[in-house]
Design a protein around this motif. Structure first.
Motif, mmCIF file in Angstrom:
data_model
loop_
_atom_site.group_PDB
_atom_site.id
_atom_site.type_symbol
_atom_site.label_atom_id
_atom_site.label_comp_id
_atom_site.label_asym_id
_atom_site.label_seq_id
_atom_site.Cartn_x
_atom_site.Cartn_y
_atom_site.Cartn_z
ATOM 1 N N ALA A 49 0.778 -0.431 0.066
ATOM 2 C CA ALA A 49 -0.070 0.090 0.002
ATOM 3 C C ALA A 49 0.819 1.554 -0.493
ATOM 4 C CB ALA A 49 -1.198 -0.248 1.215
ATOM 5 N N CYS A 50 2.237 1.675 -0.267
ATOM 6 C CA CYS A 50 3.075 2.173 -0.959
ATOM 7 C C CYS A 50 2.394 3.382 -1.155
ATOM 8 C CB CYS A 50 4.293 1.764 -2.154
ATOM 9 S SG CYS A 50 3.844 1.527 -3.228
ATOM 10 N N GLY A 51 1.143 3.521 -2.129
ATOM 11 C CA GLY A 51 0.529 5.121 -2.544
ATOM 12 C C GLY A 51 1.973 5.762 -3.429
ATOM 13 N N ARG A 52 1.790 7.230 -3.465
ATOM 14 C CA ARG A 52 3.172 7.730 -4.006
ATOM 15 C C ARG A 52 4.383 7.554 -3.819
ATOM 16 N NH1 ARG A 52 0.253 13.941 -3.715
ATOM 17 N NH2 ARG A 52 -1.782 13.281 -4.364
ATOM 18 N N GLY A 53 4.698 6.678 -2.825
ATOM 19 C CA GLY A 53 6.105 5.692 -2.741
ATOM 20 C C GLY A 53 7.682 6.770 -1.796
ATOM 21 N N GLU A 54 6.194 7.407 -0.649
ATOM 22 C CA GLU A 54 7.248 8.596 -0.503
ATOM 23 C C GLU A 54 7.934 7.573 1.140
ATOM 24 O OE1 GLU A 54 3.567 10.696 -0.412
ATOM 25 O OE2 GLU A 54 3.756 8.569 -0.010
ATOM 26 N N GLY A 70 7.562 -0.988 -3.564
ATOM 27 C CA GLY A 70 6.677 -0.299 -3.315
ATOM 28 C C GLY A 70 5.609 -1.118 -4.204
ATOM 29 N N VAL A 71 4.126 -1.464 -3.576
ATOM 30 C CA VAL A 71 3.807 -2.243 -4.051
ATOM 31 C C VAL A 71 1.714 -1.388 -3.908
ATOM 32 C CG1 VAL A 71 1.992 -4.275 -4.473
ATOM 33 C CG2 VAL A 71 4.596 -4.402 -3.977
ATOM 34 N N ASP A 72 1.355 -1.635 -4.932
ATOM 35 C CA ASP A 72 0.026 -0.956 -4.917
ATOM 36 C C ASP A 72 -0.558 -1.147 -6.333
ATOM 37 O OD1 ASP A 72 -2.129 1.904 -4.667
ATOM 38 O OD2 ASP A 72 -0.797 1.787 -3.553
ATOM 39 N N ARG A 77 -0.844 7.159 -8.693
ATOM 40 C CA ARG A 77 -0.510 7.340 -7.361
ATOM 41 C C ARG A 77 1.326 6.636 -7.562
ATOM 42 N NH1 ARG A 77 -4.371 4.346 -3.023
ATOM 43 N NH2 ARG A 77 -5.967 6.163 -3.841
ATOM 44 N N ILE A 78 1.926 5.325 -8.047
ATOM 45 C CA ILE A 78 3.370 4.648 -8.060
ATOM 46 C C ILE A 78 4.034 5.261 -9.247
ATOM 47 C CG2 ILE A 78 2.982 2.610 -7.315
ATOM 48 C CD1 ILE A 78 2.911 1.179 -10.064
ATOM 49 N N TRP A 79 3.327 6.134 -10.070
ATOM 50 C CA TRP A 79 4.467 6.797 -11.061
ATOM 51 C C TRP A 79 4.593 8.305 -10.108
ATOM 52 C CZ3 TRP A 79 3.660 12.347 -11.229
ATOM 53 C CH2 TRP A 79 4.279 13.030 -12.072
ATOM 54 N N LYS A 80 4.380 8.647 -9.516
ATOM 55 C CA LYS A 80 4.842 9.996 -8.304
ATOM 56 C C LYS A 80 6.097 9.707 -7.942
ATOM 57 C CE LYS A 80 5.331 14.523 -6.655
ATOM 58 N NZ LYS A 80 5.679 15.049 -7.194
ATOM 59 N N GLY A 81 6.651 8.067 -7.218
ATOM 60 C CA GLY A 81 7.816 7.182 -6.257
ATOM 61 C C GLY A 81 8.499 7.387 -7.527
ATOM 62 N N SER A 82 8.018 6.296 -8.588
ATOM 63 C CA SER A 82 8.641 6.068 -9.726
ATOM 64 C C SER A 82 9.506 7.141 -10.532
ATOM 65 C CB SER A 82 7.936 5.110 -10.542
ATOM 66 O OG SER A 82 8.113 5.494 -12.186
ATOM 67 N N THR A 83 8.929 8.172 -10.896
ATOM 68 C CA THR A 83 9.711 9.633 -11.380
ATOM 69 C C THR A 83 10.510 10.134 -10.744
ATOM 70 O OG1 THR A 83 7.303 9.738 -12.503
ATOM 71 C CG2 THR A 83 8.870 11.905 -12.899
ATOM 72 N N ILE A 84 10.099 10.132 -9.609
ATOM 73 C CA ILE A 84 11.448 10.892 -8.324
ATOM 74 C C ILE A 84 12.472 9.398 -8.347
ATOM 75 C CG2 ILE A 84 11.604 11.301 -5.871
ATOM 76 C CD1 ILE A 84 9.014 12.175 -5.175
ATOM 77 N N ALA A 85 12.371 8.488 -8.200
ATOM 78 C CA ALA A 85 13.790 7.729 -8.034
ATOM 79 C C ALA A 85 14.258 7.527 -9.251
ATOM 80 C CB ALA A 85 12.984 6.091 -7.894
ATOM 81 N N ILE A 86 13.480 7.585 -10.433
ATOM 82 C CA ILE A 86 14.300 7.401 -11.482
ATOM 83 C C ILE A 86 15.076 9.372 -11.469
ATOM 84 C CG2 ILE A 86 14.193 8.798 -14.104
ATOM 85 C CD1 ILE A 86 11.934 6.681 -14.305
ATOM 86 N N GLN A 87 15.072 10.557 -11.397
ATOM 87 C CA GLN A 87 15.171 12.207 -11.677
ATOM 88 C C GLN A 87 16.407 11.543 -10.802
ATOM 89 O OE1 GLN A 87 11.994 13.998 -10.898
ATOM 90 N NE2 GLN A 87 10.550 14.427 -12.570
ATOM 91 N N GLU A 88 16.760 11.433 -9.147
ATOM 92 C CA GLU A 88 17.385 11.026 -8.679
ATOM 93 C C GLU A 88 18.573 9.806 -8.851
ATOM 94 O OE1 GLU A 88 16.220 10.918 -4.503
ATOM 95 O OE2 GLU A 88 14.056 12.716 -4.580
ATOM 96 N N GLY A 195 12.289 10.225 10.096
ATOM 97 C CA GLY A 195 12.204 10.837 9.591
ATOM 98 C C GLY A 195 11.242 10.896 8.269
ATOM 99 N N ILE A 196 11.315 9.920 8.184
ATOM 100 C CA ILE A 196 10.136 9.443 6.816
ATOM 101 C C ILE A 196 8.820 9.290 6.989
ATOM 102 C CG2 ILE A 196 10.319 7.982 4.542
ATOM 103 C CD1 ILE A 196 13.144 7.510 5.098
ATOM 104 N N LYS A 197 8.080 10.302 6.582
ATOM 105 C CA LYS A 197 6.733 9.784 6.372
ATOM 106 C C LYS A 197 6.284 9.511 4.682
ATOM 107 C CE LYS A 197 5.927 12.964 10.558
ATOM 108 N NZ LYS A 197 5.695 14.068 11.548
ATOM 109 N N THR A 198 4.898 8.885 5.041
ATOM 110 C CA THR A 198 3.804 8.765 3.960
ATOM 111 C C THR A 198 3.042 10.503 4.105
ATOM 112 O OG1 THR A 198 2.197 7.636 5.064
ATOM 113 C CG2 THR A 198 4.144 6.456 4.098
ATOM 114 N N ARG A 199 2.632 10.534 2.628
ATOM 115 C CA ARG A 199 1.716 11.679 2.192
ATOM 116 C C ARG A 199 0.221 11.452 3.673
ATOM 117 N NH1 ARG A 199 -2.989 11.814 -0.477
ATOM 118 N NH2 ARG A 199 -3.757 13.356 -0.956
ATOM 119 N N TYR A 200 -0.068 10.524 4.008
ATOM 120 C CA TYR A 200 -1.101 10.168 4.879
ATOM 121 C C TYR A 200 -0.663 10.257 6.241
ATOM 122 C CZ TYR A 200 -4.807 9.062 1.709
ATOM 123 O OH TYR A 200 -4.865 8.565 0.286
ATOM 124 N N GLU A 201 0.783 10.142 6.796
ATOM 125 C CA GLU A 201 1.267 10.183 7.849
ATOM 126 C C GLU A 201 1.107 11.575 8.229
ATOM 127 O OE1 GLU A 201 4.972 8.745 10.608
ATOM 128 O OE2 GLU A 201 4.610 8.275 8.272
#
Length: 220
Positions: A49-54, A70-72, A77-88, A195-201
């Motif tokens: 339930a990784c959502g945006r992958g934060e 991350g599984v979702d 939603r996973i596009w966000k985390g995927s894109t950030i990982a690629i950019q970094e 200090g890592i938090k998900t969006r919902y957290e």
């Protein structure tokens, strides 16, 4: 469907760090994450339930010596985390687009070193207990996939779900509860999460909700 969402779905099809239906790797990945996706032998950490992958991406930044998945089911939603990982340039991150109840189709016995269940839907209504990701049927599914001495982590803002989970774990003879708290950010383990938090957290923390956390192992 909006143009933005369609564009994100198209990028998911192109992004190598997204494993989803329609890609050749989707049918071959079970038991082969290290060889086919990551091309190394680093241990696998999986977030459900990784959502945006934060959280997935945040852990990957901290632990380059591990691989993170991350599984979702929500592609946008996973596009966000995927894109950030690629950019970094984070090559130790991947995302699996599937329903969690299908997880055993994608992970072989003992393939997962560490499992995170972060802020899942609490399904609070009576009769929905079987849909909760910490219900007995899901725990029975996870157990074979997790390697010996592998750790399962669970975080939620929902007191009802947390207490339900403690009750379920307490009824099992195959579980060793390592730690639990109803107020994670006053506990001695808070610094381990960097200090890592998900969006919902973040949303729930800002509202004053206490974050509940536990971790356990399956016994042999």
């Amino acid at each position: 469907m909006g143009r933005k969402k369609l564009q994100r779905f198209k990028e998911n099809e192109e992004n190598r760090n997204v494993v989803q239906e329609g890609k050749e790797i989707f049918e071959k990945i079970k038991g082969n994450w290290k060889a086919l996706q990551f091309e190394n032998e680093k241990p696998l950490t999986v977030e459900l339930a990784c959502g945006r992958g934060e959280f997935t991406v945040g852990l990957a930044r901290q632990y380059p010596d591990r691989n993170f998945i991350g599984v979702d089911i929500k592609g946008s939603r996973i596009w966000k985390g995927s894109t950030i990982a690629i950019q970094e340039g984070l090559e130790n991150v991947a995302f699996l687009r599937t329903q969690i109840q299908m997880l055993e189709k994608f992970f072989a016995d003992g393939e997962i070193a560490e499992l995170w269940i972060t802020f899942p839907d609490p399904f609070p209504r009576d009769g929905d207990e079987k849909r909760r990701l910490t219900s007995p049927r899901f725990l029975d599914m996870y157990r074979p996939m997790i390697q010996k001495d592998g750790t399962v982590h669970f975080k939620t803002d929902n007191t009802g779900l947390f207490d339900f989970t403690l009750e379920v774990l307490g009824q099992r003879e195959d579980v060793d509860l390592i730690f639990s708290t109803h107020d994670f950010y006053t506990s001695e383990l808070k610094d381990e999460h960097h200090g890592i938090k998900t969006r919902y957290e973040k949303i729930f923390s800002d509202k004053g909700e206490k974050i509940k956390y536990l971790k356990f192992r399956f016994k042999e």
